[in-house]
Design a protein around this motif. Structure first.
Motif, PDB file in Angstrom:
ATOM      1  N   GLY A  58       0.787  -1.231   0.000  1.00  0.00           N
ATOM      2  CA  GLY A  58       0.000   0.000   0.000  1.00  0.00           C
ATOM      3  C   GLY A  58       0.813   1.272   0.000  1.00  0.00           C
ATOM      4  N   PHE A  67      -3.820  -3.343   1.417  1.00  0.00           N
ATOM      5  CA  PHE A  67      -3.318  -3.238   2.778  1.00  0.00           C
ATOM      6  C   PHE A  67      -3.491  -4.554   3.527  1.00  0.00           C
ATOM      7  CE2 PHE A  67      -4.830   1.411   2.562  1.00  0.00           C
ATOM      8  CZ  PHE A  67      -3.595   1.855   2.137  1.00  0.00           C
ATOM      9  N   ASP A  69      -3.949  -5.400   7.595  1.00  0.00           N
ATOM     10  CA  ASP A  69      -4.118  -4.704   8.874  1.00  0.00           C
ATOM     11  C   ASP A  69      -4.063  -5.646  10.068  1.00  0.00           C
ATOM     12  OD1 ASP A  69      -6.514  -6.027   8.687  1.00  0.00           O
ATOM     13  OD2 ASP A  69      -7.787  -4.239   8.708  1.00  0.00           O
ATOM     14  N   HIS A 137      -7.109   4.645  15.216  1.00  0.00           N
ATOM     15  CA  HIS A 137      -7.547   4.250  13.872  1.00  0.00           C
ATOM     16  C   HIS A 137      -9.047   4.465  13.666  1.00  0.00           C
ATOM     17  CE1 HIS A 137      -8.608   0.554  16.086  1.00  0.00           C
ATOM     18  NE2 HIS A 137      -9.430   0.295  15.100  1.00  0.00           N
ATOM     19  N   PRO A 170      -4.783   6.989   4.464  1.00  0.00           N
ATOM     20  CA  PRO A 170      -5.268   5.601   4.444  1.00  0.00           C
ATOM     21  C   PRO A 170      -4.206   4.599   4.903  1.00  0.00           C
ATOM     22  CG  PRO A 170      -5.952   6.751   2.453  1.00  0.00           C
ATOM     23  CD  PRO A 170      -4.969   7.644   3.155  1.00  0.00           C
ATOM     24  N   ARG A 173      -3.844   5.084   8.764  1.00  0.00           N
ATOM     25  CA  ARG A 173      -5.002   4.537   9.475  1.00  0.00           C
ATOM     26  C   ARG A 173      -4.945   3.006   9.495  1.00  0.00           C
ATOM     27  NH1 ARG A 173      -9.804   6.742  10.851  1.00  0.00           N
ATOM     28  NH2 ARG A 173      -9.461   8.583   9.529  1.00  0.00           N
ATOM     29  N   ASN A 174      -4.558   2.418   8.370  1.00  0.00           N
ATOM     30  CA  ASN A 174      -4.437   0.958   8.306  1.00  0.00           C
ATOM     31  C   ASN A 174      -3.410   0.448   9.303  1.00  0.00           C
ATOM     32  OD1 ASN A 174      -4.562  -1.786   6.649  1.00  0.00           O
ATOM     33  ND2 ASN A 174      -2.412  -1.286   6.910  1.00  0.00           N
ATOM     34  N   ASP A 175      -2.246   1.112   9.349  1.00  0.00           N
ATOM     35  CA  ASP A 175      -1.174   0.653  10.231  1.00  0.00           C
ATOM     36  C   ASP A 175      -1.529   0.864  11.693  1.00  0.00           C
ATOM     37  OD1 ASP A 175       0.086   0.039   7.900  1.00  0.00           O
ATOM     38  OD2 ASP A 175       1.725   1.473   8.109  1.00  0.00           O
ATOM     39  N   ARG A 177      -4.492   0.698  12.828  1.00  0.00           N
ATOM     40  CA  ARG A 177      -5.433  -0.394  13.118  1.00  0.00           C
ATOM     41  C   ARG A 177      -4.675  -1.686  13.421  1.00  0.00           C
ATOM     42  NH1 ARG A 177      -7.848  -0.365   8.667  1.00  0.00           N
ATOM     43  NH2 ARG A 177      -9.539   1.060   9.254  1.00  0.00           N
ATOM     44  N   ALA A 178      -3.661  -1.961  12.625  1.00  0.00           N
ATOM     45  CA  ALA A 178      -2.870  -3.176  12.839  1.00  0.00           C
ATOM     46  C   ALA A 178      -2.200  -3.155  14.210  1.00  0.00           C
ATOM     47  CB  ALA A 178      -1.826  -3.319  11.731  1.00  0.00           C
TER      48      ALA A 178
END
Length: 259
Positions: A58, A67, A69, A137, A170, A173-175, A177-178
């Protein structure tokens, strides 16, 4: 030593091939980070240590890839690409922030295969068993930008550029979340030494949370506290690189050094 491979790699980047290096250091970026973050590290450590940098999907040359996550899944995918050719000599792992957690999970998977890293360097991250209830996130874009400013490590001017933010938010935010949904799975401790590095003014890691990395290894543990915040390693790069070189040199001189 064997020549550097020219085969395609989705997850691994090699900026300065060092076929005669006695060891490799696999580096894992922070949330929102990319493999190129470790280009200066690779340049500084070559040719004595060959650096491999992980490229999450990503971003940069993987901008079209979906992505991921889930940190456990990221670790599985990275480990799957670490074949015999990349593990033909002693290997150490270095991760900063979210990357430290990913590196820890990769180390666990490698040890399950009987491949013991010579060291795990966990930078700017609390121990896996130390959890905070963080939900950045889930916040709106403005709150995420504020969090980036708090963490440091991001050019302040970029945070005011709407076009740039639309591209990077984006990913970030994905990272987040992970990192924030990661759950440590209690089990066997690592058999490799762990070196935890942290800034003395890091808002995301207390000294106690960094010291708790010692609970995750049955081998030697060391804690280095350096002046600075979450991205202390930017200002303290010479000291961090010296720590890496010294610890790897010591590990390779030990009679039990192995992959």
């Amino acid at each position: 030593m064997a020549a550097a491979s020219t085969r395609p790699a989705r997850w691994i980047r090699r900026f300065h091939p060092a076929p005669d290096a006695p060891t490799r250091l696999i580096c894992f970026p922070h949330a929102g980070g990319s493999a190129s973050y470790y280009f200066p590290v690779s340049r500084s450590l070559a040719p004595g240590i060959e650096v491999l940098a992980v490229q999450y999907p990503g971003r940069q040359d993987r901008h079209a890839d979906a992505f991921v996550d889930d940190i456990h899944r990221i670790a599985e995918l990275v480990t799957a690409e670490l074949d015999d050719e990349l593990l033909d000599r002693p290997v150490a792992l270095f991760g900063h922030s979210m990357g430290a957690t990913v590196a820890f999970e990769v180390a666990l998977l490698l040890e399950q295969q009987g491949r013991i890293p010579v060291a795990l360097f966990a930078s700017g991250r609390r121990a896996p068993s130390r959890r905070r209830d963080e939900r950045v996130h889930e916040a709106d874009d403005k709150a995420i930008v504020a969090e980036l400013a708090k963490a440091g490590g991001t050019d302040v001017g970029l945070l005011d550029d709407e076009e740039v933010l639309n591209m990077v938010l984006p990913v970030i935010r994905n990272d987040y979340r992970a990192a924030e949904t990661y759950r440590y799975r209690p089990g066997a401790r690592l058999r490799c030494p762990v070196v935890a590095l942290t800034g003395d003014n890091d808002p995301y890691v207390t000294i106690d949370e960094a010291r708790a990395w010692q609970d995750h290894t049955s081998a030697a543990f060391d804690l280095r506290v350096l002046p600075g915040g979450h991205f202390f390693l930017t200002d303290r790069a010479p000291e961090v690189l010296e720590t890496i070189s010294e610890r790897l040199g010591r590990a390779l001189s030990a009679p039990t050094a192995r992959t």
